[in-house]
Motif scaffolding. Structure first.
Motif, mmCIF file in Angstrom:
data_model
loop_
_atom_site.group_PDB
_atom_site.id
_atom_site.type_symbol
_atom_site.label_atom_id
_atom_site.label_comp_id
_atom_site.label_asym_id
_atom_site.label_seq_id
_atom_site.Cartn_x
_atom_site.Cartn_y
_atom_site.Cartn_z
ATOM 1 N N VAL A 94 0.838 -1.196 0.000
ATOM 2 C CA VAL A 94 0.000 0.000 0.000
ATOM 3 C C VAL A 94 0.874 1.247 0.000
ATOM 4 C CG1 VAL A 94 -1.650 1.352 1.342
ATOM 5 C CG2 VAL A 94 -1.982 -1.110 1.076
ATOM 6 N N ALA A 95 1.918 1.223 0.825
ATOM 7 C CA ALA A 95 2.843 2.360 0.863
ATOM 8 C C ALA A 95 3.493 2.574 -0.497
ATOM 9 C CB ALA A 95 3.910 2.144 1.936
ATOM 10 N N MET A 96 3.804 1.474 -1.203
ATOM 11 C CA MET A 96 4.404 1.609 -2.526
ATOM 12 C C MET A 96 3.407 2.160 -3.543
ATOM 13 S SD MET A 96 7.050 1.530 -4.331
ATOM 14 C CE MET A 96 8.136 0.834 -3.084
ATOM 15 N N ALA A 120 4.852 14.425 -2.425
ATOM 16 C CA ALA A 120 3.870 13.343 -2.456
ATOM 17 C C ALA A 120 4.523 12.006 -2.770
ATOM 18 C CB ALA A 120 2.787 13.648 -3.486
ATOM 19 N N PHE A 121 5.733 12.049 -3.310
ATOM 20 C CA PHE A 121 6.522 10.839 -3.567
ATOM 21 C C PHE A 121 7.433 10.513 -2.384
ATOM 22 C CE2 PHE A 121 10.827 9.554 -5.058
ATOM 23 C CZ PHE A 121 10.550 8.235 -5.407
ATOM 24 N N LEU A 122 8.104 11.538 -1.849
ATOM 25 C CA LEU A 122 9.072 11.328 -0.771
ATOM 26 C C LEU A 122 8.408 10.821 0.500
ATOM 27 C CD1 LEU A 122 11.977 11.625 0.313
ATOM 28 C CD2 LEU A 122 11.409 14.006 0.890
ATOM 29 N N GLY A 123 7.234 11.373 0.841
ATOM 30 C CA GLY A 123 6.572 10.956 2.074
ATOM 31 C C GLY A 123 6.229 9.476 2.099
ATOM 32 N N PRO A 124 5.441 8.971 1.138
ATOM 33 C CA PRO A 124 5.133 7.541 1.120
ATOM 34 C C PRO A 124 6.368 6.660 0.927
ATOM 35 C CG PRO A 124 3.555 8.748 -0.200
ATOM 36 C CD PRO A 124 4.644 9.712 0.146
ATOM 37 N N LEU A 125 7.360 7.127 0.140
ATOM 38 C CA LEU A 125 8.580 6.334 -0.044
ATOM 39 C C LEU A 125 9.305 6.151 1.285
ATOM 40 C CD1 LEU A 125 10.652 4.951 -1.905
ATOM 41 C CD2 LEU A 125 11.757 7.183 -2.177
#
Length: 464
Positions: A64-66, A380-385
């Motif tokens: 889900v995080a990915m 929005a990419f760095l946070g979930p990554l």
């Protein structure tokens, strides 16, 4: 080289006379702010519950995080393109692209990906969805930068971010908390499509302002030169590059928290799904008011000063409290709400960064906004990554400390870029001042209508 034209109406303009203008909202595009609220409400309906909903379909937490990470990656590309393409096509056309893209990809995600419960389809479907809202929202941000009077740029940007966060995730989460008990989680996602359509069509059909309907770049500039220039400005003007990094760190924690905190607050702290969604609504409801406040504060005390201390240092503290206080007291709801309000308020300290970016590259506003939008999308990419990589080994607390570190670095970037100014507010335009002054040589440190604190020292000058 991209040179965004300023509307002639600003030349020799005295104090604003209309009520909207006095509030800092450009009257010619005022309906865009309302449309943005509605549009982002539709986008934000899923924000507070999509992560646990996908886990309920049998998707692993790391997967889900990915999914959210790839969504952020495509969002970063779209955010950059929103500024670059607005220079070439005009913001209105880019907003149309964003609205249509959302409609098509959202239907695919709901009608194909979710019913399949296949990780691959969910990943692809949500990744394509990531292209949509940045094209719409950040193109409107460029439109604001093109028409807002320089003396009120901070306030105009503050209203943008208030409208943005009013929808995502504030009103969106509130709508979800009211709809889910009645129609269920899946049907609520379909409602989001209708809300987005209304919000998108409102400004596109009602705004008659002409600047946003035409290209902002000079007629002779090739499309490729404009696209390349929106990337090379990151190192051609290191101040713009630093601002993009600060913007990336700004909301990285917000996007990361939306992935990992829903499950943690419900399973560990003990909140119900409805309590969590209302906590998110309160958190970013506060953000609406403080976005306006920090836009005005930045215009008065200095944009760089506000970003460094109120945004960077403030979020370093508040992000840590958002985890450690509920972890210590458990599900004491008023206390959880209190730290959520503090976090939402300090996020607003970064609002003047939008005004700062246009002032440090006055001859390349479209490119500067493209760089800022790239940073916004990258968050929005760095946070979930970050969640995907470190949640397993470090846990929620460890990831929270990483996010706090991001905010601390953003504060240092603003403070280390020492200036010769005193931190005063931007110099207002005097009546009859020539518009050509707005294109003064940035290399000489002469940035009219900008925060005097942005007169950066040369690389060989020691900071004071």
């Amino acid at each position: 080289m991209t040179k965004t034209p300023q509307p002639l109406a600003h030349c020799g303009e005295g104090p604003p006379t209309s009520r909207l203008a006095r509030m800092g909202i450009p009257q010619s595009i005022s309906s865009g702010y309302l449309g943005l609220v509605i549009f982002m409400t539709g986008v934000g309906i899923e924000a507070g519950y999509l992560s646990p909903y996908l886990e309920g379909l049998g998707i692993a937490a790391s997967d889900v995080a990915m999914i959210f990470t790839v969504y952020g990656l495509t969002g970063a590309v779209a955010a950059w393109l929103s500024g670059a393409l607005s220079d070439l096509w005009g913001p209105r056309k880019v907003m149309w692209c964003g609205l249509i893209t959302f409609a098509v990809t959202h239907v695919f995600f709901l009608a194909v990906a979710i019913p399949s419960k296949e990780y691959g389809l969910l990943l692809i479907g949500y990744a394509l969805r990531g292209l949509a809202f940045p094209l719409f929202a950040y193109a409107f941000l460029v439109w604001i930068a093109a028409v807002a009077p320089p003396r009120q740029m901070g306030s105009a940007m503050g209203w943008f971010w208030s409208a943005f966060s009013a929808g995502l995730p504030t009103l969106g989460s509130l709508c979800a908390s009211l709809l889910i008990p009645v129609i269920g989680e899946y049907a609520t996602l379909w409602v989001a499509l209708g809300v987005v359509a209304v919000g998108g069509l409102l400004p596109l059909l009602l705004i008659k302002e002409k600047t946003g309907s035409s290209r902002l770049a000079p007629p002779g500039e090739s499309p490729m030169a404009g696209l390349v220039g929106s990337l090379t400005i990151l190192y051609r003007n290191p101040r713009v590059g630093a601002g993009a990094v600060v913007r990336m760190f700004n909301t990285a924690s917000q996007f990361g928290f939306m992935v990992m905190l829903p499950v943690w607050f419900m399973n560990t702290v003990g909140l119900s799904n409805e309590q969590w969604l209302r906590l998110v609504a309160v958190m970013f409801g506060t953000n609406i008011v403080t976005n306006l406040a920090f836009g005005v504060i930045g215009d008065r005390i200095g944009w760089r000063t506000t970003v460094a201390w109120c945004g960077g240092v403030g979020c370093t503290i508040s992000s840590l409290l958002l985890f450690h206080v509920p972890d210590a007291v458990g599900g004491v709801y008023p206390v959880c709400l209190l730290v959520a309000v503090f976090y939402g308020a300090t996020l607003s300290g970064y609002v003047p960064l939008s005004a700062l970016m246009t002032s440090i590259a006055p001859s390349h506003k479209g490119q500067a906004m493209a760089a800022l939008n790239l940073g916004a999308g990258a968050s929005a990419f760095l946070g979930p990554l970050t969640v995907s990589l470190f949640l397993g080994p470090l846990g929620v607390g460890g990831v929270t400390w990483i996010f706090a570190g991001f905010h601390a670095v953003s504060a240092l970037l603003m403070l280390v870029i020492k200036t010769t100014g005193s931190g005063a507010s931007p110099t207002p335009r005097t009546a009859g001042a020539p518009e050509a002054a707005a294109e003064a040589d940035p290399k000489a440190g002469n940035l009219p209508h900008a925060d005097p604190t942005e007169k950066l020292l040369s690389p060989n000058t020691k900071g004071r």
